[in-house]
Each structure stands twice: as C-alpha cells, then as structure tokens.
Design a protein around this motif. Structure first.
Motif, PDB file in Angstrom:
ATOM      1  N   LEU A  53      39.323  54.351  18.938  1.00 23.91           N
ATOM      2  CA  LEU A  53      39.676  55.375  18.190  1.00 23.91           C
ATOM      3  C   LEU A  53      41.422  55.213  19.335  1.00 23.91           C
ATOM      4  O   LEU A  53      41.807  56.209  18.352  1.00 23.91           O
ATOM      5  CB  LEU A  53      38.639  56.154  18.865  1.00 23.91           C
ATOM      6  CG  LEU A  53      37.457  56.715  17.688  1.00 23.91           C
ATOM      7  CD1 LEU A  53      36.910  57.548  18.096  1.00 23.91           C
ATOM      8  CD2 LEU A  53      37.966  56.651  16.602  1.00 23.91           C
ATOM      9  N   ALA A  54      41.064  55.589  19.930  1.00 26.63           N
ATOM     10  CA  ALA A  54      42.565  55.802  20.768  1.00 26.63           C
ATOM     11  C   ALA A  54      43.441  54.513  19.915  1.00 26.63           C
ATOM     12  O   ALA A  54      44.659  55.307  20.272  1.00 26.63           O
ATOM     13  CB  ALA A  54      42.391  54.780  22.885  1.00 26.63           C
ATOM     14  N   ASP A  55      42.737  53.727  19.230  1.00 25.94           N
ATOM     15  CA  ASP A  55      44.550  52.364  18.632  1.00 25.94           C
ATOM     16  C   ASP A  55      44.224  53.256  17.723  1.00 25.94           C
ATOM     17  O   ASP A  55      44.978  52.013  16.598  1.00 25.94           O
ATOM     18  CB  ASP A  55      45.300  51.930  19.457  1.00 25.94           C
ATOM     19  CG  ASP A  55      43.529  50.605  19.648  1.00 25.94           C
ATOM     20  OD1 ASP A  55      43.044  50.538  18.960  1.00 25.94           O
ATOM     21  OD2 ASP A  55      43.749  50.179  20.750  1.00 25.94           O
ATOM     22  N   THR A  56      43.530  53.216  17.506  1.00 29.21           N
ATOM     23  CA  THR A  56      43.528  52.445  15.645  1.00 29.21           C
ATOM     24  C   THR A  56      42.404  53.628  14.829  1.00 29.21           C
ATOM     25  O   THR A  56      41.685  55.057  15.064  1.00 29.21           O
ATOM     26  CB  THR A  56      42.292  51.246  15.358  1.00 29.21           C
ATOM     27  OG1 THR A  56      42.256  50.757  16.039  1.00 29.21           O
ATOM     28  CG2 THR A  56      41.724  51.458  13.309  1.00 29.21           C
ATOM     29  N   PRO A  57      43.806  54.459  13.935  1.00 28.39           N
ATOM     30  CA  PRO A  57      43.201  55.905  13.013  1.00 28.39           C
ATOM     31  C   PRO A  57      41.780  55.485  12.016  1.00 28.39           C
ATOM     32  O   PRO A  57      41.650  54.178  11.096  1.00 28.39           O
ATOM     33  CB  PRO A  57      44.103  55.928  12.193  1.00 28.39           C
ATOM     34  CG  PRO A  57      44.592  54.996  12.262  1.00 28.39           C
ATOM     35  CD  PRO A  57      44.739  53.988  13.216  1.00 28.39           C
ATOM     36  N   VAL A  58      40.574  56.287  12.292  1.00 23.57           N
ATOM     37  CA  VAL A  58      39.620  55.546  11.324  1.00 23.57           C
ATOM     38  C   VAL A  58      38.917  56.928  10.190  1.00 23.57           C
ATOM     39  O   VAL A  58      39.775  58.250  10.557  1.00 23.57           O
ATOM     40  CB  VAL A  58      38.048  55.780  12.228  1.00 23.57           C
ATOM     41  CG1 VAL A  58      38.021  54.064  13.301  1.00 23.57           C
ATOM     42  CG2 VAL A  58      37.862  56.488  13.009  1.00 23.57           C
ATOM     43  N   ASP A  59      38.401  56.377   9.563  1.00 23.26           N
ATOM     44  CA  ASP A  59      38.258  57.881   8.875  1.00 23.26           C
ATOM     45  C   ASP A  59      36.882  58.290   8.572  1.00 23.26           C
ATOM     46  O   ASP A  59      36.364  59.821   7.984  1.00 23.26           O
ATOM     47  CB  ASP A  59      38.399  57.799   6.764  1.00 23.26           C
ATOM     48  CG  ASP A  59      39.517  57.303   6.395  1.00 23.26           C
ATOM     49  OD1 ASP A  59      40.401  57.904   6.419  1.00 23.26           O
ATOM     50  OD2 ASP A  59      39.900  55.699   6.339  1.00 23.26           O
ATOM     51  N   VAL A  60      35.565  57.001   8.540  1.00 19.36           N
ATOM     52  CA  VAL A  60      34.510  58.178   9.386  1.00 19.36           C
ATOM     53  C   VAL A  60      33.605  57.158  10.639  1.00 19.36           C
ATOM     54  O   VAL A  60      34.292  55.500  10.777  1.00 19.36           O
ATOM     55  CB  VAL A  60      33.608  57.443   8.401  1.00 19.36           C
ATOM     56  CG1 VAL A  60      32.505  57.710   7.984  1.00 19.36           C
ATOM     57  CG2 VAL A  60      34.177  58.108   7.047  1.00 19.36           C
ATOM     58  N   ILE A  61      32.871  57.704  11.615  1.00 17.55           N
ATOM     59  CA  ILE A  61      32.403  57.072  12.607  1.00 17.55           C
ATOM     60  C   ILE A  61      30.515  57.074  11.942  1.00 17.55           C
ATOM     61  O   ILE A  61      30.043  58.249  12.100  1.00 17.55           O
ATOM     62  CB  ILE A  61      32.336  57.910  13.326  1.00 17.55           C
ATOM     63  CG1 ILE A  61      34.360  58.278  13.697  1.00 17.55           C
ATOM     64  CG2 ILE A  61      31.798  57.270  14.691  1.00 17.55           C
ATOM     65  CD1 ILE A  61      34.483  58.992  15.208  1.00 17.55           C
ATOM     66  N   LEU A  62      30.086  56.059  12.406  1.00 17.76           N
ATOM     67  CA  LEU A  62      28.686  55.754  11.928  1.00 17.76           C
ATOM     68  C   LEU A  62      28.183  55.463  13.579  1.00 17.76           C
ATOM     69  O   LEU A  62      29.243  54.383  13.744  1.00 17.76           O
ATOM     70  CB  LEU A  62      28.759  54.967  11.413  1.00 17.76           C
ATOM     71  CG  LEU A  62      28.904  55.523   9.702  1.00 17.76           C
ATOM     72  CD1 LEU A  62      28.334  54.068   8.595  1.00 17.76           C
ATOM     73  CD2 LEU A  62      28.464  56.693   8.842  1.00 17.76           C
ATOM     74  N   SER A  63      27.154  56.230  14.464  1.00 13.84           N
ATOM     75  CA  SER A  63      26.723  56.054  15.135  1.00 13.84           C
ATOM     76  C   SER A  63      25.470  55.652  15.452  1.00 13.84           C
ATOM     77  O   SER A  63      24.823  56.645  15.042  1.00 13.84           O
ATOM     78  CB  SER A  63      27.479  56.108  16.170  1.00 13.84           C
ATOM     79  OG  SER A  63      27.189  55.927  17.693  1.00 13.84           O
ATOM     80  N   ASP A  64      25.056  54.357  16.190  1.00 12.38           N
ATOM     81  CA  ASP A  64      23.595  54.962  17.052  1.00 12.38           C
ATOM     82  C   ASP A  64      23.597  55.648  17.571  1.00 12.38           C
ATOM     83  O   ASP A  64      24.620  56.783  18.223  1.00 12.38           O
ATOM     84  CB  ASP A  64      23.376  53.170  17.466  1.00 12.38           C
ATOM     85  CG  ASP A  64      22.037  53.060  17.786  1.00 12.38           C
ATOM     86  OD1 ASP A  64      21.217  53.937  17.151  1.00 12.38           O
ATOM     87  OD2 ASP A  64      21.787  52.123  18.484  1.00 12.38           O
ATOM     88  N   PHE A  65      22.514  56.203  17.980  1.00 17.28           N
ATOM     89  CA  PHE A  65      22.266  57.204  18.955  1.00 17.28           C
ATOM     90  C   PHE A  65      21.697  56.772  20.284  1.00 17.28           C
ATOM     91  O   PHE A  65      22.508  56.790  21.685  1.00 17.28           O
ATOM     92  CB  PHE A  65      21.084  58.020  18.810  1.00 17.28           C
ATOM     93  CG  PHE A  65      21.220  59.627  19.393  1.00 17.28           C
ATOM     94  CD1 PHE A  65      22.046  60.868  19.494  1.00 17.28           C
ATOM     95  CD2 PHE A  65      20.016  59.667  20.919  1.00 17.28           C
ATOM     96  CE1 PHE A  65      21.549  61.011  20.431  1.00 17.28           C
ATOM     97  CE2 PHE A  65      20.195  60.456  21.595  1.00 17.28           C
ATOM     98  CZ  PHE A  65      21.093  61.803  21.468  1.00 17.28           C
TER      99      PHE A  65
END
Length: 128
Positions: A53-65
């Motif tokens: 995230l610090a160096d790559t712009p993203v549009d959506v985040i999907l994360s395991d918990f």
C-alpha cells in the motif's frame, strides 16, 4: 479506478489487493479475478500488505481475518488511519470472523466462497 496500464480500447482495470496467509487461497482469488477487469496484487501478511500500500495504489482490499502475527482487523485499522478513502472498499474474505465493533462496516465473504459471490463482492466494492 487506478489507471493501470491498459490499451486505449480497454477501460483501466481496478487494482485489487488480496491479503491472505494461505498461498492456495491467494492463488484461487487471483485466478478468479485476474483478467481484463481486474489486476491483482497479492500479499501474504498484513506487513506485506502495508508495504504494498505504501508504494502501489489500489482500488479495493480483500483481506483474510485470522493470520499469524497481525490480523485483518489490524490491517483495517491501518487502512482507516492511513488510507481512509479505501475503507469503503475494504472487505474480509475469511472463515474465522469474530464480532467486529459497530464502526467496522466492512462486508464479509465467508470461506469457502464461490466464484460468483467473490465477483459480485468485488464489483460492488469497485463501484463504491
């Protein structure tokens, strides 16, 4: 949407950050999403996700918990603090989901999930 490199006749692909400590799940989600509509950035841990995230712009985040060391809730809190524009486009894709505080508005897709459910969730998040 992120302006990922795309031919002139194609709409820019949405960049999806997928965070999961299980390589098989990362690979499955990547196979389902990768194509003309989505670009996938994979991360095997919260720390890896934050570095991306610090160096790559993203549009959506999907994360395991449930992940070792730091969990998806800690990632969500970091996103709220450092990338608040992504908070409405954050979702959990997880088999283990404890009850979250009321202010956590992230949708949850439960593992095992099906292809159609994943695609519908991502399309909804991209549209936000």
């Amino acid at each position: 949407m992120t302006s990922a490199a795309a031919p002139d006749d194609v709409t820019p692909r949405a960049r999806i950050l997928v965070v999961d400590d299980e390589p098989q799940i990362l690979g499955l989600i990547e196979r389902i999403l990768r194509g003309p509509r989505y670009e996938v950035v994979a991360a095997g841990s919260v720390d890896d996700a934050l570095a991306r995230l610090a160096d790559t712009p993203v549009d959506v985040i999907l994360s395991d918990f449930a992940m070792p060391n730091r969990n998806g809730w800690q990632l969500y809190q970091a996103v709220l603090a450092d990338h608040p524009h992504l908070a409405p486009r954050f979702a959990f894709v997880t088999a283990v989901m404890p009850e979250l505080p009321a202010h956590a508005r992230a949708p949850v897709l439960t593992k095992p999930f099906n292809r159609e459910g994943l695609l519908a969730l991502v399309a909804e998040l991209v549209a936000r």
